[in-house]
Design an enzyme around this catalytic site. Structure first.
Site, PDB file in Angstrom:
ATOM      1  N   LYS A 199       0.860  -1.192   0.000  1.00 60.32           N
ATOM      2  CA  LYS A 199       0.000   0.000   0.000  1.00 60.32           C
ATOM      3  C   LYS A 199       0.885   1.226   0.000  1.00 60.32           C
ATOM      4  O   LYS A 199       2.032   1.152   0.432  1.00 60.32           O
ATOM      5  CB  LYS A 199      -0.879   0.010   1.254  1.00 60.32           C
ATOM      6  CG  LYS A 199      -2.113   0.882   1.142  1.00 60.32           C
ATOM      7  CD  LYS A 199      -3.244   0.157   0.474  1.00 60.32           C
ATOM      8  CE  LYS A 199      -4.433   1.051   0.226  1.00 60.32           C
ATOM      9  NZ  LYS A 199      -5.607   0.250  -0.181  1.00 60.32           N
ATOM     10  N   ASP A 218      -7.045   4.341  -4.401  1.00 58.09           N
ATOM     11  CA  ASP A 218      -7.709   4.205  -3.091  1.00 58.09           C
ATOM     12  C   ASP A 218      -8.307   5.598  -2.837  1.00 58.09           C
ATOM     13  O   ASP A 218      -8.551   6.342  -3.812  1.00 58.09           O
ATOM     14  CB  ASP A 218      -6.697   3.776  -2.015  1.00 58.09           C
ATOM     15  CG  ASP A 218      -7.367   3.321  -0.713  1.00 58.09           C
ATOM     16  OD1 ASP A 218      -7.825   2.170  -0.648  1.00 58.09           O
ATOM     17  OD2 ASP A 218      -7.459   4.126   0.245  1.00 58.09           O
TER      18      ASP A 218
END
Ligand code: NDP
Ligand code: 2IT
Length: 445
Positions: A126, A166
């Site tokens: 991430k 995201d």
């Protein structure tokens, strides 16, 4: 928590001070894993948990850029390459002022198990930045993305690490990031990013996939009790990519979504959210929910407050972490809640999850319920690798199969470990065992 695991967990917390969200995510997973370690002592001998909690690589970098007024701006960029046992690191980029290392690590840690559950060959990672896109012009967003990629490009690649979107990162940002990667590397490497535009290597259904997948997962949970979305009263939090597509899918299955939110407030639309109007305001105009209320009669706009003050039979939290606490959970349960599908990552606090589970509510945790986004990213990688592009219908069919498969594996794992209907246990154990086996097979890495 199992005492052997608790000792490891305590060391992880002490080694990573101040990272509250990472601590929460680790604790929640460890709470499920005691019974696995009874059956598999090799996982303890192989120090699998200690290795899993230490990212393979963490990159923190300066992102300098120039705003429209000519001022120099400095942000912080992150990429946490958490685990590559099952494939290249894979996971989104979040641009939001709240982003810090602990948040990126919680998201990367969750991503390891989520990606394992999809059955696709993808590891977990991430990244993101504390950059706040709100109110920034397209030109500012472009310059920020170009600067961000000017460092990130050295660390990613189709066989290494494949970022995507995201919060705060959608098609526009992926476009600017891809353009800069191509320019620096002189390679048209489609598989280095997912969520690309359809005409330049993107996959149909990727924009819809997370929200659609969350509803497909929740529908499978409802079926286990002889129910479906048809006729349900649904409340959704957020009004971004995941929320909008969850609303669209739930309503296509016969539900009425009566509310959604942004960080300023929420709208109550008893007739059911008008998805076309919501898309126009949020995706085209990049406006606020207040604008939605202004344009649609009989809609109430509540400034501030919590969308979880409303009654619902199905709750789909699709905004951000820890947005639904124990008090809200208890209120929802008292007022007829049947099911929760987490479109966001870790939106329910640990207290809220306990309330839902104690009340026997169907509870689909994010790492299972929202896996449709990353699964469709893996389908995009597959199309890129074969220089192919699939139809909407075929891709949606693959997404549906994957989500039903994740649901069934979580349910079967919960049964196998003696706690039927516990999707948290099923997701954590199901994801973990797959990664742990691969890590042991690959030696001490
Ligand atoms: P978007 O940026 O498209 O939308 C985010 C939405 O959540 C906006 O409505 C935003 O409101 C609201 N929101 C964000 N942060 C906060 C906050 N701190 N407080 C209140 N509201 C907030 O993001 P996505 O829809 O892509 O992501 C939503 C969630 O889903 C995240 O948890 C993400 O990690 C998760 N997720 C996303 C996937 C994807 O494919 N995009 C895949 C799997 C999970 P505002 O505009 O006012 O900030
Ligand atoms: O949280 C997530 O799964 C995402 N933001 C999507 C990641 C991806 O690589 O598509």
């Amino acid at each position: 928590m199992d005492a052997r695991l608790e000792a490891i967990r305590d060391t992880v917390l002490a080694r990573n001070p101040g990272e509250a969200e990472f601590h929460q995510a680790v604790t929640e997973v460890f709470e499920s894993l005691g019974p696995v370690h009874d059956r598999h002592p090799e996982f303890l001998e192989g120090a699998v948990l200690e290795r899993l909690c230490e990212p393979e690589r963490q990159i923190i970098f300066r992102v300098p850029w120039v705003d429209d007024a000519g001022r120099f701006q400095i942000n912080r960029g992150f990429r946490v390459e958490f685990n590559s046992a099952l494939g290249p690191f894979k996971g989104g980029l979040r641009f939001h002022p709240s982003v810090n290392l602990g948040i990126v690590k919680f998201l990367g840690f969750e991503q390891i198990f989520k990606n394992a559950l999809t059955g696709m060959p993808i590891g977990g990672g991430k990244g993101g930045s504390d950059f706040d896109p709100r109110g920034r012009s397209d030109a500012e967003i472009m310059r920020f993305c170009q600067s961000f990629m000017t460092e990130l490009y050295r660390h990613i690649g189709e066989y290494t690490d494949v970022p995507a979107g995201d919060i705060g990162v959608g098609g526009r940002e992926i476009g600017y990031l891809f353009g800069q990667y191509k320019r620096i590397t002189n390679r048209y490497e489609s598989g280095v990013l997912t969520g690309k535009g359809i005409s330049w290597g993107g996959s149909l259904v990727r924009p819809e996939a997370t929200g659609y997948g969350t509803v497909i997962f929740a529908e499978e949970m409802l079926k286990t009790r002889g129910r479906s979305f048809d006729g349900q009263r649904v409340v959704v939090s957020g009004s971004g990519n995941v929320a909008i597509n969850a609303i669209a899918k739930a309503q296509s299955l016969g539900a009425t979504v009566v509310a959604c939110s942004d960080s300023s407030g929420y709208v109550v639309d008893e007739a059911g959210i008008d998805v076309a109007l919501l898309r126009q305001i949020k995706e085209v105009e990049r406006g606020r929910l207040k604008d939605y209320a202004a344009r649609r009669p009989a809609v109430t706009y509540v400034d501030g407050g919590s969308v979880w003050d409303l009654d619902a039979t199905v709750a789909l939290p699709c905004a951000t972490q820890n947005e639904l606490d124990g008090g809200a959970a208890a209120r929802l349960v008292r007022n007829g809640l049947l099911a929760v599908g987490e479109g966001a990552n870790m939106p329910s606090t640990r207290e809220a999850v306990a309330v839902f589970q104690d009340a026997g509510i169907l509870f689909g945790p994010g790492k299972a319920a929202n896996a449709g986004g990353v699964a469709t990213s893996a389908l995009e990688m597959q199309q890129n690798a074969s220089r192919d592009s699939w139809s909407f219908a075929h891709t949606e069919e693959r997404l549906t199969e994957i989500m039903v498969g994740i649901h069934d594996r979580c349910a079967a794992t919960a049964d196998e470990y003696g706690d039927p209907g516990n999707y948290v246990l099923g997701a954590n154990i199901g994801g973990f065992v797959k990664v742990a086996d691969a890590m042991l097979a690959q030696g001490l890495i």
